[in-house]
Each structure stands twice: as C-alpha cells, then as structure tokens.
Design an enzyme around this catalytic site. Structure first.
Site, PDB file in Angstrom:
ATOM      1  N   GLY A  15       0.067  -2.774   4.986  1.00 33.18           N
ATOM      2  CA  GLY A  15      -0.282  -1.381   4.752  1.00 33.18           C
ATOM      3  C   GLY A  15      -1.779  -1.245   4.609  1.00 33.18           C
ATOM      4  O   GLY A  15      -2.492  -2.236   4.464  1.00 33.18           O
ATOM      5  N   ARG A  18      -4.858   0.845  -0.602  1.00 32.87           N
ATOM      6  CA  ARG A  18      -4.303   1.814  -1.563  1.00 32.87           C
ATOM      7  C   ARG A  18      -3.139   2.620  -0.990  1.00 32.87           C
ATOM      8  O   ARG A  18      -2.949   3.796  -1.314  1.00 32.87           O
ATOM      9  CB  ARG A  18      -5.399   2.729  -2.088  1.00 32.87           C
ATOM     10  CG  ARG A  18      -6.434   1.975  -2.897  1.00 32.87           C
ATOM     11  CD  ARG A  18      -7.487   2.915  -3.463  1.00 32.87           C
ATOM     12  NE  ARG A  18      -8.470   2.184  -4.234  1.00 32.87           N
ATOM     13  CZ  ARG A  18      -9.558   1.616  -3.730  1.00 32.87           C
ATOM     14  NH1 ARG A  18      -9.789   1.688  -2.438  1.00 32.87           N
ATOM     15  NH2 ARG A  18     -10.400   0.979  -4.505  1.00 32.87           N
ATOM     16  N   GLY A  20       0.080   1.689  -1.410  1.00 34.42           N
ATOM     17  CA  GLY A  20       1.284   1.449  -2.198  1.00 34.42           C
ATOM     18  C   GLY A  20       2.017   0.175  -1.836  1.00 34.42           C
ATOM     19  O   GLY A  20       3.113  -0.087  -2.317  1.00 34.42           O
ATOM     20  N   HIS A  56      -3.181  -3.396 -11.899  1.00 37.02           N
ATOM     21  CA  HIS A  56      -2.059  -4.193 -11.389  1.00 37.02           C
ATOM     22  C   HIS A  56      -1.420  -5.015 -12.501  1.00 37.02           C
ATOM     23  O   HIS A  56      -0.198  -5.078 -12.614  1.00 37.02           O
ATOM     24  CB  HIS A  56      -2.534  -5.115 -10.261  1.00 37.02           C
ATOM     25  CG  HIS A  56      -2.640  -4.443  -8.933  1.00 37.02           C
ATOM     26  ND1 HIS A  56      -2.064  -4.948  -7.802  1.00 37.02           N
ATOM     27  CD2 HIS A  56      -3.267  -3.307  -8.551  1.00 37.02           C
ATOM     28  CE1 HIS A  56      -2.320  -4.149  -6.780  1.00 37.02           C
ATOM     29  NE2 HIS A  56      -3.058  -3.150  -7.208  1.00 37.02           N
ATOM     30  N   ARG A  60       2.478  -4.603 -13.966  1.00 39.84           N
ATOM     31  CA  ARG A  60       3.467  -5.689 -13.919  1.00 39.84           C
ATOM     32  C   ARG A  60       4.030  -6.003 -15.296  1.00 39.84           C
ATOM     33  O   ARG A  60       5.192  -6.373 -15.415  1.00 39.84           O
ATOM     34  CB  ARG A  60       2.848  -6.953 -13.314  1.00 39.84           C
ATOM     35  CG  ARG A  60       2.618  -6.854 -11.836  1.00 39.84           C
ATOM     36  CD  ARG A  60       2.297  -8.199 -11.225  1.00 39.84           C
ATOM     37  NE  ARG A  60       1.277  -8.952 -11.916  1.00 39.84           N
ATOM     38  CZ  ARG A  60      -0.024  -8.875 -11.679  1.00 39.84           C
ATOM     39  NH1 ARG A  60      -0.483  -8.019 -10.780  1.00 39.84           N
ATOM     40  NH2 ARG A  60      -0.877  -9.643 -12.326  1.00 39.84           N
TER      41      ARG A  60
END
Length: 130
Positions: A15, A18, A20, A56, A60
């Site tokens: 991707g 940013r 996703g 991040h 998590r």
C-alpha cells in the site's frame, strides 16, 4: 475480520504511505489467534518517524512481542519463528533503506531473507510500500 486462517509462510501487504497497510496487517495477525510477533525495521532518525513509531507501539499494546531489527531481518525471523506464533514484518521498504544507508550488500541480505522465509513454517505477514 475474525477467525482468519493465515497461510504458513509469507504473505505480502502492499500500500501507499499512510494507507492503513500496517493496521490491516496487524489485524490479520491478531485475528489468527496465534501469538503476535512484530519485527520492526524502522529507525527514528527524526521527530516525525519517532512519532509514527510511538503511535504504532501504542496501538499494538502489550500483547505483541516486539523485535526491533533494522538490518538483520533474516536472522530476526529465524529467531522469532516458533510454533504458535504469527509474525508481522513492518516494513520491507524501510529495511531496504536501512541496508542502503549502512552500505550493506543488498543482494546478500535479500538472499538471506529469502532463505529464512523458505525455512520457516509459521505465518509471516510482510508489509511494504507499493
């Protein structure tokens, strides 16, 4: 997304920046029901990257085992791959950037990564930019 059965071996999530992709990959791992392991290749060279890494990590939470390895990715995978685990590598783009900045032999490092991926028998989700 629940009860996802990840294949044994590598899967690739691509991707744009940013887009996703990291969150998507994290959800794949979490919904597998296996112990989540996150191999982080990013380095905090500036404030923006420090903030992104922090976001991040916070997202998590403590359920993830985190291994920070910006260069020796094949070795990190071999050490982390145990039965009952699913591994997320985020991200290959940053890993290659780190290798270039370190003046490493990229062909040798890629060969090592491919060899590790061929030897492992756990689900592995690799994230990379397009």
């Amino acid at each position: 997304m629940s009860n996802v059965t990840l294949p044994i071996g590598p899967s690739l999530v691509l991707g744009g920046a940013r887009s996703g992709k990291s969150l998507f990959a994290e959800n794949l791992i979490l919904n597998s029901g296996l112990k989540p392991v996150y191999i982080a290749t990013g380095r905090a060279f500036d404030e923006e990257m420090s903030e992104r890494i922090s976001i991040h990590k916070d997202r998590r939470g403590k359920n993830w085992e985190t291994v920070e390895e910006p260069l020796a990715l094949g070795d990190a995978l071999l050490q982390a791959a145990h039965p009952g685990r699913a591994i997320l590598v985020d991200c290959l783009t940053l890993w290659v950037t780190n290798l270039m900045m370190a003046g490493a032999n990229i062909d040798t490092e890629c060969d090592g990564l491919i060899a590790a991926l061929n030897d492992l028998h756990v689900p592995i989700v690799l994230v990379s930019n397009e």
